[in-house]
Motif scaffolding. Sequence first.
Motif, PDB file in Angstrom:
ATOM      1  N   CYS A   1      10.252 -10.171   0.459  1.00  0.00           N
ATOM      2  CA  CYS A   1      11.313  -9.718   1.363  1.00  0.00           C
ATOM      3  C   CYS A   1      10.885  -8.599   2.315  1.00  0.00           C
ATOM      4  O   CYS A   1      11.403  -8.491   3.412  1.00  0.00           O
ATOM      5  CB  CYS A   1      12.508  -9.280   0.537  1.00  0.00           C
ATOM      6  N   PHE A   2       9.927  -7.761   1.920  1.00  0.00           N
ATOM      7  CA  PHE A   2       9.564  -6.588   2.734  1.00  0.00           C
ATOM      8  C   PHE A   2       8.408  -6.877   3.689  1.00  0.00           C
ATOM      9  O   PHE A   2       8.085  -6.067   4.526  1.00  0.00           O
ATOM     10  CB  PHE A   2       9.136  -5.438   1.800  1.00  0.00           C
ATOM     11  N   CYS A   3       7.780  -8.060   3.552  1.00  0.00           N
ATOM     12  CA  CYS A   3       6.467  -8.277   4.186  1.00  0.00           C
ATOM     13  C   CYS A   3       6.557  -8.714   5.653  1.00  0.00           C
ATOM     14  O   CYS A   3       7.164  -9.738   5.966  1.00  0.00           O
ATOM     15  CB  CYS A   3       5.685  -9.325   3.388  1.00  0.00           C
ATOM     16  N   PRO A   4       5.929  -7.948   6.561  1.00  0.00           N
ATOM     17  CA  PRO A   4       5.988  -8.298   7.982  1.00  0.00           C
ATOM     18  C   PRO A   4       5.178  -9.552   8.327  1.00  0.00           C
ATOM     19  O   PRO A   4       5.520 -10.267   9.270  1.00  0.00           O
ATOM     20  CB  PRO A   4       5.390  -7.065   8.674  1.00  0.00           C
ATOM     21  N   PHE A   5       4.111  -9.826   7.547  1.00  0.00           N
ATOM     22  CA  PHE A   5       3.317 -11.034   7.810  1.00  0.00           C
ATOM     23  C   PHE A   5       4.156 -12.270   7.459  1.00  0.00           C
ATOM     24  O   PHE A   5       4.075 -13.295   8.124  1.00  0.00           O
ATOM     25  CB  PHE A   5       2.021 -11.007   6.993  1.00  0.00           C
ATOM     26  N   VAL A   6       4.972 -12.148   6.407  1.00  0.00           N
ATOM     27  CA  VAL A   6       5.903 -13.230   6.043  1.00  0.00           C
ATOM     28  C   VAL A   6       6.971 -13.373   7.119  1.00  0.00           C
ATOM     29  O   VAL A   6       7.306 -14.488   7.545  1.00  0.00           O
ATOM     30  CB  VAL A   6       6.567 -12.941   4.678  1.00  0.00           C
TER      31      VAL A   6
ATOM     32  N   ASP B   1       6.330 -11.993  -5.985  1.00  0.00           N
ATOM     33  CA  ASP B   1       5.791 -10.627  -5.968  1.00  0.00           C
ATOM     34  C   ASP B   1       4.273 -10.742  -5.820  1.00  0.00           C
ATOM     35  O   ASP B   1       3.573 -11.068  -6.782  1.00  0.00           O
ATOM     36  CB  ASP B   1       6.155  -9.921  -7.283  1.00  0.00           C
ATOM     37  N   PRO B   2       3.739 -10.482  -4.614  1.00  0.00           N
ATOM     38  CA  PRO B   2       2.315 -10.730  -4.376  1.00  0.00           C
ATOM     39  C   PRO B   2       1.413  -9.752  -5.136  1.00  0.00           C
ATOM     40  O   PRO B   2       0.225  -9.999  -5.285  1.00  0.00           O
ATOM     41  CB  PRO B   2       2.168 -10.540  -2.865  1.00  0.00           C
ATOM     42  N   TYR B   3       1.998  -8.623  -5.588  1.00  0.00           N
ATOM     43  CA  TYR B   3       1.180  -7.647  -6.308  1.00  0.00           C
ATOM     44  C   TYR B   3       0.966  -8.051  -7.763  1.00  0.00           C
ATOM     45  O   TYR B   3       0.075  -7.557  -8.424  1.00  0.00           O
ATOM     46  CB  TYR B   3       1.806  -6.250  -6.197  1.00  0.00           C
ATOM     47  N   LYS B   4       1.789  -8.989  -8.224  1.00  0.00           N
ATOM     48  CA  LYS B   4       1.633  -9.495  -9.592  1.00  0.00           C
ATOM     49  C   LYS B   4       0.727 -10.729  -9.642  1.00  0.00           C
ATOM     50  O   LYS B   4       0.383 -11.215 -10.710  1.00  0.00           O
ATOM     51  CB  LYS B   4       3.004  -9.854 -10.197  1.00  0.00           C
TER      52      LYS B   4
ATOM     53  N   LYS C   1      -6.302 -15.303  -1.943  1.00  0.00           N
ATOM     54  CA  LYS C   1      -6.351 -13.858  -2.198  1.00  0.00           C
ATOM     55  C   LYS C   1      -5.040 -13.356  -2.800  1.00  0.00           C
ATOM     56  O   LYS C   1      -4.856 -12.152  -2.993  1.00  0.00           O
ATOM     57  CB  LYS C   1      -6.597 -13.096  -0.899  1.00  0.00           C
ATOM     58  N   GLY C   2      -4.109 -14.265  -3.015  1.00  0.00           N
ATOM     59  CA  GLY C   2      -2.819 -13.858  -3.570  1.00  0.00           C
ATOM     60  C   GLY C   2      -1.978 -13.082  -2.575  1.00  0.00           C
ATOM     61  O   GLY C   2      -1.171 -12.235  -2.963  1.00  0.00           O
ATOM     62  N   LEU C   3      -2.194 -13.356  -1.291  1.00  0.00           N
ATOM     63  CA  LEU C   3      -1.404 -12.674  -0.260  1.00  0.00           C
ATOM     64  C   LEU C   3      -0.272 -13.580   0.201  1.00  0.00           C
ATOM     65  O   LEU C   3      -0.440 -14.810   0.278  1.00  0.00           O
ATOM     66  CB  LEU C   3      -2.289 -12.345   0.958  1.00  0.00           C
TER      67      LEU C   3
ATOM     68  N   ASN D   1      -2.590 -20.604   3.922  1.00  0.00           N
ATOM     69  CA  ASN D   1      -2.314 -19.162   3.959  1.00  0.00           C
ATOM     70  C   ASN D   1      -2.724 -18.598   5.306  1.00  0.00           C
ATOM     71  O   ASN D   1      -3.164 -19.350   6.182  1.00  0.00           O
ATOM     72  CB  ASN D   1      -3.069 -18.450   2.820  1.00  0.00           C
ATOM     73  N   GLU D   2      -2.580 -17.303   5.495  1.00  0.00           N
ATOM     74  CA  GLU D   2      -2.877 -16.547   6.722  1.00  0.00           C
ATOM     75  C   GLU D   2      -1.780 -16.751   7.767  1.00  0.00           C
ATOM     76  O   GLU D   2      -1.650 -17.843   8.342  1.00  0.00           O
ATOM     77  CB  GLU D   2      -4.233 -16.933   7.347  1.00  0.00           C
ATOM     78  N   SER D   3      -1.036 -15.683   8.026  1.00  0.00           N
ATOM     79  CA  SER D   3       0.130 -15.805   8.911  1.00  0.00           C
ATOM     80  C   SER D   3      -0.212 -16.389  10.291  1.00  0.00           C
ATOM     81  O   SER D   3       0.531 -17.219  10.810  1.00  0.00           O
ATOM     82  CB  SER D   3       0.820 -14.444   9.064  1.00  0.00           C
TER      83      SER D   3
ATOM     84  N   THR E   1      -1.790   0.873  -3.317  1.00  0.00           N
ATOM     85  CA  THR E   1      -0.521   0.349  -2.819  1.00  0.00           C
ATOM     86  C   THR E   1      -0.637  -1.132  -2.511  1.00  0.00           C
ATOM     87  O   THR E   1       0.229  -1.931  -2.862  1.00  0.00           O
ATOM     88  CB  THR E   1      -0.072   1.161  -1.590  1.00  0.00           C
ATOM     89  N   SER E   2      -1.718  -1.535  -1.843  1.00  0.00           N
ATOM     90  CA  SER E   2      -1.890  -2.947  -1.482  1.00  0.00           C
ATOM     91  C   SER E   2      -3.298  -3.148  -0.945  1.00  0.00           C
ATOM     92  O   SER E   2      -4.015  -2.184  -0.682  1.00  0.00           O
ATOM     93  CB  SER E   2      -0.883  -3.356  -0.398  1.00  0.00           C
ATOM     94  N   GLN E   3      -3.668  -4.412  -0.734  1.00  0.00           N
ATOM     95  CA  GLN E   3      -4.977  -4.706  -0.137  1.00  0.00           C
ATOM     96  C   GLN E   3      -5.048  -4.157   1.287  1.00  0.00           C
ATOM     97  O   GLN E   3      -6.086  -3.668   1.728  1.00  0.00           O
ATOM     98  CB  GLN E   3      -5.240  -6.224  -0.153  1.00  0.00           C
ATOM     99  N   VAL E   4      -3.926  -4.241   2.009  1.00  0.00           N
ATOM    100  CA  VAL E   4      -3.894  -3.695   3.379  1.00  0.00           C
ATOM    101  C   VAL E   4      -4.120  -2.180   3.336  1.00  0.00           C
ATOM    102  O   VAL E   4      -4.954  -1.638   4.068  1.00  0.00           O
ATOM    103  CB  VAL E   4      -2.542  -4.028   4.076  1.00  0.00           C
ATOM    104  N   ALA E   5      -3.394  -1.501   2.455  1.00  0.00           N
ATOM    105  CA  ALA E   5      -3.512  -0.037   2.372  1.00  0.00           C
ATOM    106  C   ALA E   5      -4.931   0.374   1.968  1.00  0.00           C
ATOM    107  O   ALA E   5      -5.499   1.332   2.513  1.00  0.00           O
ATOM    108  CB  ALA E   5      -2.493   0.516   1.381  1.00  0.00           C
TER     109      ALA E   5
ATOM    110  N   LEU F   1      -8.588  -5.457   7.975  1.00  0.00           N
ATOM    111  CA  LEU F   1      -7.453  -5.853   7.140  1.00  0.00           C
ATOM    112  C   LEU F   1      -7.713  -7.209   6.491  1.00  0.00           C
ATOM    113  O   LEU F   1      -8.379  -8.053   7.086  1.00  0.00           O
ATOM    114  CB  LEU F   1      -6.174  -5.938   8.000  1.00  0.00           C
ATOM    115  N   PRO F   2      -7.168  -7.407   5.269  1.00  0.00           N
ATOM    116  CA  PRO F   2      -7.393  -8.694   4.594  1.00  0.00           C
ATOM    117  C   PRO F   2      -6.647  -9.836   5.277  1.00  0.00           C
ATOM    118  O   PRO F   2      -5.659  -9.595   5.935  1.00  0.00           O
ATOM    119  CB  PRO F   2      -6.810  -8.455   3.198  1.00  0.00           C
TER     120      PRO F   2
END
Length: 286
Positions: free
Chosen positions: A34-39, A59-62, A73-75, A91-93, A272-276, A285-286
């Motif tokens: 829900c929070f993801c700008p690439f989504v 939940d991509p972090y799980k 990459k689980g993104l 994958n890949e926006s 925090t994330s792969q991006v961070a 960036l991944p």
Amino acid sequence: MTDQKNYHLQCTGPAMETVQRHSGAQDITLFGSCFCPFVQRVWIALEYLGIPYKYYEVDPYKKPADLLEVSPKGLVPGLKLHKYTPPRGLNESTVILEYFEDLAASSTKRSLLPTDPYARALVRLQCDHISRSIVPAFYRYLQAQEEGAQIEFGKEFRTSIESLVELFERAEREIVQGGGASGVGEQRALGAGLGLWLDNGDLSLSDVMVGPWIFRACNVLKHYRGFELPTGPKFGAWIDRLFKHPAFKATCSTDELYLDSYERYAQNRPNTSQVANAINSGKPLP
Ligand SMILES: N[C@@H](CCC(=O)N[C@@H](CS)C(=O)NCC(=O)O)C(=O)O
């Protein structure tokens, strides 16, 4: 710290209503968060292009196994394409956006791009700038902790938006004003696919590519960094058209969801994330 905010796991507001409308099985399942700008990018494109889809929150972090099956990459975003046996993934926006554009060309006949090859190239130049400059600058700014770095990266983010505006102006000048059209109807035809920057424009690939970060600049960056977008009537009118566009609005949750979800970035919490992590280590960036 006990009162730390965490990322949300369910859309709110208009986005939640859209999720409810897209909960039944379809040929395409969008794995989203829900929070993801690439989504949000690819989600806006689905809404605009009228491609049937099912939205599936993960939940991509799980790193759940079903996400890893479609996105190595689980993104998020990831797509599961059920028309194949066995189903395939994508994958890949940016790649997914092009895929939707190609799908729509042979189905709904809607498009996020102009038809003229040079005009298409100008929109792709805008997209290239968004990926290389605006998106990384957003995270550098949000993750910066020292005041000096916040000032420096705030300027970098602002300048990268101003450069996008110059690319919008160039497309308008060369394609619409330089197209030799006299009447409003002809001008509108020349401007087709050049995006909401134009008075009579509709959504373009570059609007979709950048919109989620402009939106987060207005809530997340404003809240955590005191950021204000450039002013000026033309810029303001573009933002207004973008935020009011039905395909855009349909994918937006309420501000609170973004403020909570991005606190981790604003505090630059470890892992925090792969991006961070990429931003912190100066890697792409991944
Ligand atoms: N290059 C990817 C980036 C996608 C991405 O970074 N998504 C984030 C959520 S906003 C994610 O899945 N993060 C999981 C992680 O960092 O492990 C794309 O354009 O699709």
